[in-house]
Design a protein around this motif. Structure first.
Motif, mmCIF file in Angstrom:
data_model
loop_
_atom_site.group_PDB
_atom_site.id
_atom_site.type_symbol
_atom_site.label_atom_id
_atom_site.label_comp_id
_atom_site.label_asym_id
_atom_site.label_seq_id
_atom_site.Cartn_x
_atom_site.Cartn_y
_atom_site.Cartn_z
ATOM 1 N N ASP A 91 0.014 2.388 10.595
ATOM 2 C CA ASP A 91 0.595 1.212 9.945
ATOM 3 C C ASP A 91 1.817 0.765 10.760
ATOM 4 O OD1 ASP A 91 1.773 -0.703 8.384
ATOM 5 O OD2 ASP A 91 1.808 0.499 6.547
ATOM 6 N N ASN A 114 -2.978 9.986 2.780
ATOM 7 C CA ASN A 114 -3.637 9.216 3.833
ATOM 8 C C ASN A 114 -2.717 9.120 5.057
ATOM 9 O OD1 ASN A 114 -5.029 7.409 5.430
ATOM 10 N ND2 ASN A 114 -4.980 5.723 3.955
ATOM 11 N N TYR A 123 0.562 5.469 0.542
ATOM 12 C CA TYR A 123 -0.329 6.394 1.237
ATOM 13 C C TYR A 123 -0.467 7.747 0.552
ATOM 14 C CZ TYR A 123 -0.233 2.903 4.881
ATOM 15 O OH TYR A 123 -0.371 1.724 5.568
ATOM 16 N N GLY A 145 -3.806 6.520 7.859
ATOM 17 C CA GLY A 145 -3.416 5.155 7.524
ATOM 18 C C GLY A 145 -1.932 4.922 7.730
ATOM 19 N N ALA A 146 -1.106 5.914 7.333
ATOM 20 C CA ALA A 146 0.344 5.771 7.457
ATOM 21 C C ALA A 146 0.780 5.702 8.910
ATOM 22 C CB ALA A 146 1.039 6.936 6.761
ATOM 23 N N GLN A 154 6.825 7.690 7.811
ATOM 24 C CA GLN A 154 5.605 8.403 8.200
ATOM 25 C C GLN A 154 5.841 9.911 8.188
ATOM 26 O OE1 GLN A 154 5.075 6.592 12.015
ATOM 27 N NE2 GLN A 154 3.833 4.882 11.248
ATOM 28 N N ARG A 156 0.809 -1.205 0.000
ATOM 29 C CA ARG A 156 0.000 0.000 0.000
ATOM 30 C C ARG A 156 0.854 1.272 0.000
ATOM 31 N NH1 ARG A 156 -4.880 1.147 0.025
ATOM 32 N NH2 ARG A 156 -5.752 3.064 0.863
#
Length: 233
Positions: free
Chosen positions: A106, A99, A23, A102-103, A114, A21
């Motif tokens: 994670d 996002n 971000y 989400g980061a 991040q 994924r």
């Protein structure tokens, strides 16, 4: 209506995104976008955080009248997994994905990665301000996603504590709550920022935001953005 497809989309202690994924992009944007005329209809909902900064849902970002009326030049998707047609490009609107929630939740993504994403978001926001353009941070419907972006941005720009940044954010979007793992991520960010920017003078608009916070606290909440039909509740 195509809702966010990932089972982990509302973050949680036992949720984890796919290993591949990214971000700052969303594969869903390459598919056919959902529009208010397709399937069940979500009313547009938006909130003015401060001059030139707005939060909105999936319907608000597709409302050309709302975007034009508020002079929005950047639409930044803060929650991924749902398509949005980028039809306002012809009007000069720039679309981006970031996002951060989400980061920062994670567990497999290191703090350095991040914080690099936060720096990229910070640059986007500062570039928009320099161009005199409004920014709309949007989500499907859960406003925790763009609120997290704003909180992290304020912490980065003004060196605010987690508690103060959350208090100001709640004055604009009452009822905002984050899970413990999200607060822990913000605490870790605050510690890294304090180490990195020790002694740095606050940005000029910190005073304006703090005054806005005081006024909103007394008045009972944020403003509904001009042209939006939803409320900040």
């Amino acid at each position: 209506m195509q809702r966010p497809t990932q089972a982990w989309s509302r973050y949680g202690h036992n949720s984890r995104p796919p290993a591949h994924r990214s971000y700052d992009e969303d594969e869903a944007d390459h598919s056919t976008g959902w529009s208010p005329s397709a399937g069940a209809w979500l009313p547009p909902e938006a909130c003015k955080v401060k001059d030139a900064l707005f939060l909105g849902n999936v319907t608000a970002v597709q409302d050309s009248n709302f975007v034009v009326m508020n002079k929005i030049g950047f639409c930044i998707k803060c929650q991924t997994g749902f398509p949005v047609p980028q039809t306002l490009r012809r009007m000069g609107v720039t679309y981006r994905v970031m996002n951060l929630l989400g980061a920062y939740t994670d567990r497999d993504l290191g703090a350095e990665s991040q914080d690099a994403l936060l720096e990229k978001f910070f640059t986007m926001m500062e570039d928009a301000a320099e161009q005199g353009l409004g920014v709309l941070l949007y989500t499907f419907q859960d406003f925790a996603w763009p609120c997290f972006c704003v909180v992290a941005f304020w912490m980065r720009k003004h060196m605010w504590t987690v508690d103060h940044a959350l208090a100001v954010m709640r004055s604009r979007w009452p009822g905002l709550e984050f899970d413990d793992n999200v607060r822990q991520a913000l605490v870790g960010l605050a510690q890294r920022l304090a180490s990195r920017f020790e002694g740095i003078v606050l940005q000029d608009d910190e005073f304006v935001l703090t005054n806005t916070f005081g006024n909103a606290t007394g008045a009972g909440g944020g403003d509904v953005a001009e042209g939006a039909q939803g409320t900040a509740t």
